[in-house]
Design an enzyme around this catalytic site. Structure first.
Site, PDB file in Angstrom:
ATOM      1  CE  LYS A  22      -1.718   1.683   3.989  1.00  0.00           C
ATOM      2  NZ  LYS A  22      -1.528   3.041   4.303  1.00  0.00           N
ATOM      3  CG  ASN A  23       2.587   3.046   3.489  1.00  0.00           C
ATOM      4  OD1 ASN A  23       1.232   3.068   3.441  1.00  0.00           O
ATOM      5  ND2 ASN A  23       2.825   2.758   4.966  1.00  0.00           N
ATOM      6  NE  ARG A  93      -2.638  13.356   8.261  1.00  0.00           N
ATOM      7  CZ  ARG A  93      -1.277  13.820   7.617  1.00  0.00           C
ATOM      8  NH1 ARG A  93      -0.784  12.955   7.224  1.00  0.00           N
ATOM      9  NH2 ARG A  93      -1.090  15.082   7.941  1.00  0.00           N
ATOM     10  CB  CYS A 117      -5.036  10.954  11.464  1.00  0.00           C
ATOM     11  SG  CYS A 117      -3.451  10.343  11.667  1.00  0.00           S
ATOM     12  NE  ARG A 122       0.317  10.802   9.772  1.00  0.00           N
ATOM     13  CZ  ARG A 122       0.115   9.594   9.280  1.00  0.00           C
ATOM     14  NH1 ARG A 122      -0.882   9.100   9.935  1.00  0.00           N
ATOM     15  NH2 ARG A 122       0.798   9.112   8.242  1.00  0.00           N
ATOM     16  CG  ASP A 307       3.164   1.971   9.437  1.00  0.00           C
ATOM     17  OD1 ASP A 307       3.027   2.593  10.334  1.00  0.00           O
ATOM     18  OD2 ASP A 307       3.258   2.122   8.213  1.00  0.00           O
ATOM     19  CB  ILE A 329       7.420   7.665  14.390  1.00  0.00           C
ATOM     20  CG1 ILE A 329       8.893   6.717  14.270  1.00  0.00           C
ATOM     21  CG2 ILE A 329       7.079   8.376  13.043  1.00  0.00           C
ATOM     22  CD1 ILE A 329       9.914   7.401  13.384  1.00  0.00           C
ATOM     23  NE  ARG A 399      -6.820   4.378   5.779  1.00  0.00           N
ATOM     24  CZ  ARG A 399      -5.880   4.967   6.421  1.00  0.00           C
ATOM     25  NH1 ARG A 399      -6.409   5.108   7.833  1.00  0.00           N
ATOM     26  NH2 ARG A 399      -4.702   5.116   6.073  1.00  0.00           N
TER      27      ARG A 399
HETATM   28  C1  UD1 Z   1       4.269   7.308   6.280  1.00  0.00           C
HETATM   29  C2  UD1 Z   1       3.448   6.035   6.120  1.00  0.00           C
HETATM   30  C3  UD1 Z   1       2.981   5.364   7.471  1.00  0.00           C
HETATM   31  C4  UD1 Z   1       4.083   5.335   8.429  1.00  0.00           C
HETATM   32  C5  UD1 Z   1       4.928   6.628   8.274  1.00  0.00           C
HETATM   33  C6  UD1 Z   1       6.161   6.661   9.186  1.00  0.00           C
HETATM   34  C7  UD1 Z   1       2.364   6.186   3.983  1.00  0.00           C
HETATM   35  C8  UD1 Z   1       1.140   6.271   2.987  1.00  0.00           C
HETATM   36  N1  UD1 Z   1       2.425   6.333   5.267  1.00  0.00           N
HETATM   37  O1  UD1 Z   1       3.356   8.475   6.519  1.00  0.00           O
HETATM   38  O2  UD1 Z   1       2.328   4.211   7.289  1.00  0.00           O
HETATM   39  O3  UD1 Z   1       3.675   5.147   9.941  1.00  0.00           O
HETATM   40  O4  UD1 Z   1       5.381   6.838   7.004  1.00  0.00           O
HETATM   41  O5  UD1 Z   1       6.775   5.325   8.676  1.00  0.00           O
HETATM   42  O6  UD1 Z   1       3.622   5.829   3.536  1.00  0.00           O
HETATM   43  N2  UD1 Z   1       6.586  15.215  10.088  1.00  0.00           N
HETATM   44  C9  UD1 Z   1       6.718  16.749  10.288  1.00  0.00           C
HETATM   45  N3  UD1 Z   1       6.514  17.568   9.150  1.00  0.00           N
HETATM   46  C10 UD1 Z   1       6.407  16.977   7.939  1.00  0.00           C
HETATM   47  C11 UD1 Z   1       6.007  15.545   7.684  1.00  0.00           C
HETATM   48  C12 UD1 Z   1       6.366  14.745   8.840  1.00  0.00           C
HETATM   49  O7  UD1 Z   1       7.074  17.185  11.381  1.00  0.00           O
HETATM   50  O8  UD1 Z   1       6.050  17.897   7.037  1.00  0.00           O
HETATM   51  C13 UD1 Z   1       6.803  14.258  11.092  1.00  0.00           C
HETATM   52  C14 UD1 Z   1       5.175  13.468  11.663  1.00  0.00           C
HETATM   53  O9  UD1 Z   1       4.471  14.380  12.267  1.00  0.00           O
HETATM   54  C15 UD1 Z   1       5.970  12.394  12.032  1.00  0.00           C
HETATM   55  C16 UD1 Z   1       7.328  12.106  11.220  1.00  0.00           C
HETATM   56  O10 UD1 Z   1       7.714  13.295  10.755  1.00  0.00           O
HETATM   57  O11 UD1 Z   1       6.107  12.550  13.408  1.00  0.00           O
HETATM   58  C17 UD1 Z   1       7.321  10.856  10.303  1.00  0.00           C
HETATM   59  O12 UD1 Z   1       5.939  11.054   9.390  1.00  0.00           O
HETATM   60  P1  UD1 Z   1       6.269  10.684   7.939  1.00  0.00           P
HETATM   61  O13 UD1 Z   1       7.447   9.886   7.614  1.00  0.00           O
HETATM   62  O14 UD1 Z   1       6.029  11.985   7.133  1.00  0.00           O
HETATM   63  O15 UD1 Z   1       4.740   9.884   7.972  1.00  0.00           O
HETATM   64  P2  UD1 Z   1       3.868   9.813   6.567  1.00  0.00           P
HETATM   65  O16 UD1 Z   1       4.519   9.969   5.503  1.00  0.00           O
HETATM   66  O17 UD1 Z   1       2.779  10.537   6.861  1.00  0.00           O
END
Ligand code: UD1
Length: 420
Positions: A22-23, A93, A117, A122, A307, A329, A399
């Site tokens: 999925k990811n 998202r 969420c 996030r 995850d 995380i 999902r």
């Molecule tokens: C992706 C995965 C999710 C997984 C996560 C961490 C997908 C669709 N989802 O989510 O399943 O749990 O990676 O491995 O691939 N952050 C910021 N600013 C930003 C972006 C992120 O501060 O602009 C922070 C987030 O709040 C979080 C951390 O960075 O604490 C990691 O988030 P991120 O790796 O971006 O997660 P996703 O890409 O949303």
């Protein structure tokens, strides 16, 4: 809303095929927006999130044709609207992933601002700052991120102060069509990022440092069509392995890859699992033994994935001894422990740390899923609990897990879905 009804205590043993990731499928579908020709994406999992991403592409005018094997032909040349609307973004998202590609290819993009969420706030600040560094003008207006650029985006040197999977993906996609060289430092190294890089390269992108935390992207003027098969889902793989470990069972997983979940396999071995692997399979056998509790701390790849945290917490709940689970995380990702405690688990929460002391036997209870991986942990708990567990709000699980009840039935579980 459907529910899952699980009668625990059945032996778990058998063989399951792992679905596409999925990811990885989500960013790859978003990246099709960069191309100047139709593309074929294969091995996509049949999941609500993938369907939402396809709906998002369609609502922008992109041609989408699906065959019976979930091989999707995407024709991005017919795009006529550069908006990702609130109705779709609020259900997923990861819709934010279309921002970089549409902006890079068409010079304008409007994407509804994704909210927080259940697992935390996030933010997407790193996505936006990176695009601004590449010359985009961005404003937030009426809940929408409105981005535009005069001509092509420009290559830039970008340091991301937090390791972000989605942020790295968005900037990588945007950089692949930018004018000049982009360096992404402190990039995420998750296998799904490598898969996206390989896909972009198959479309004609020029990327160095794939698999490392520094990605150098030499922007090209156009990207072409190609045929690409999405990698196996490492979290689905890890979830079935952990379910079998919690249930003292045996499982053979096909069409997967051991290399993408080394941290998880090491922890399962520490829990007492016997693991053997081949080029595209992983077998786990507990030889009937109760798992031993393990301690872990989540962190970006190659460390232990957030995850998989909830599933390991469920395994620890029935293991021998005490394990400490530290979530680094997402700030609110230990919420499932309250539901596990309702099933008789002994878990104490101290800030971002769960101290899990295994009990001999969980007891069935009605429980409620709060997010995708938390729901997987409740299913694992239901498989090993005494009695009939009802897991409500399983739209979360749909999902991320393709045919979860059919696959668990193949392993001998007593699980069925009922509409509520
Ligand atoms: C992706 C995965 C999710 C997984 C996560 C961490 C997908 C669709 N989802 O989510 O399943 O749990 O990676 O491995 O691939 N952050 C910021 N600013 C930003 C972006 C992120 O501060 O602009 C922070 C987030 O709040 C979080 C951390 O960075 O604490 C990691 O988030 P991120 O790796 O971006 O997660 P996703 O890409 O949303």
């Amino acid at each position: 809303m459907d529910k899952l009804i699980i009668t625990g205590g059945r032996a778990i043993s058998g063989e399951v095929r792992i679905s596409g990731s999925k990811n990885s499928g989500l960013p790859i579908l978003a990246a099709t927006l960069l191309a100047d020709a139709p593309l074929h994406i294969c091995n996509l999992p049949h999941l609500n999130d993938i369907t939402t991403m396809l709906a998002l592409l369609r609502c922008m005018g992109v041609g989408v044709t699906i065959d019976e094997k979930m091989c999707v032909e995407v024709d991005p040349t017919s795009i006529n609207d550069f908006t990702a609307p609130y109705d779709l973004v609020k259900t997923m998202r990861a819709s934010i992933l279309v921002l970089g590609p549409i902006l890079a290819r068409h010079g304008v993009a409007n994407v509804s601002f994704p909210g927080g969420c259940a697992i935390g706030s996030r933010p997407v600040d790193i996505h936006l700052r990176g695009l601004e560094a590449m010359g985009a003008e961005i404003e937030v207006d009426e809940g929408y991120i409105r981005a535009k650029s005069k001509g092509r985006l420009k290559g830039a040197h970008i340091f991301m102060d937090t390791v972000t999977v989605g942020g790295t993906e968005n900037l990588l996609m945007a950089a692949s069509l930018a004018d000049g060289k982009t360096i992404l430092e402190n990039a995420a190294r998750e296998p799904e990022i490598v898969d996206l890089c390989n896909f972009l390269v198959a479309m004609g992108a020029n990327i160095e440092g794939i698999g490392s935390d520094t990605l150098t992207v030499y922007g090209v003027e156009k990207l072409n069509g190609c045929t690409y098969s999405v990698m196996p889902d490492r979290i689905e793989t890890g979830t079935f392995l952990t379910a079998a470990a919690a249930a003292r069972g045996r499982v053979m997983l096909k069409d997967t890859d051991q290399h993408m979940l080394e941290a998880v396999l090491l922890k399962l071995e520490e829990a007492g699992a016997h693991i053997s692997t081949g080029p595209d399979w992983i077998e786990l056998d507990m030889k009937g033994n109760r798992p031993k509790a393990v301690s872990l701390k989540t962190a970006p790849y190659p460390a232990f994935p957030t995850d998989m945290q909830a599933q390991f917490t469920a395994m620890n709940a029935v293991a021998e001894g005490t394990g400490t689970v530290i979530e680094t995380i997402f700030e609110n990702r230990l919420i499932q422990i309250h539901e596990l405690n309702r099933m008789g688990a002994n878990i104490k929460l101290e800030g971002n740390t769960a101290i899990v002391t295994g009990v001999e036997q969980l007891k069935a209870a009605p429980v409620m899923a709060s997010d995708l991986r938390a729901s997987a942990s409740l299913v694992i708990a239901g498989l090993v609990a005494d009695g009939q567990t009802v897991v409500d709000r399983i739209y979360h699980i749909d999902r991320g897990y393709e045919c979860i009840e059919e696959k668990l039935q193949l392993l001998g579980a007593n699980i069925r879905r009922v509409p509520s």
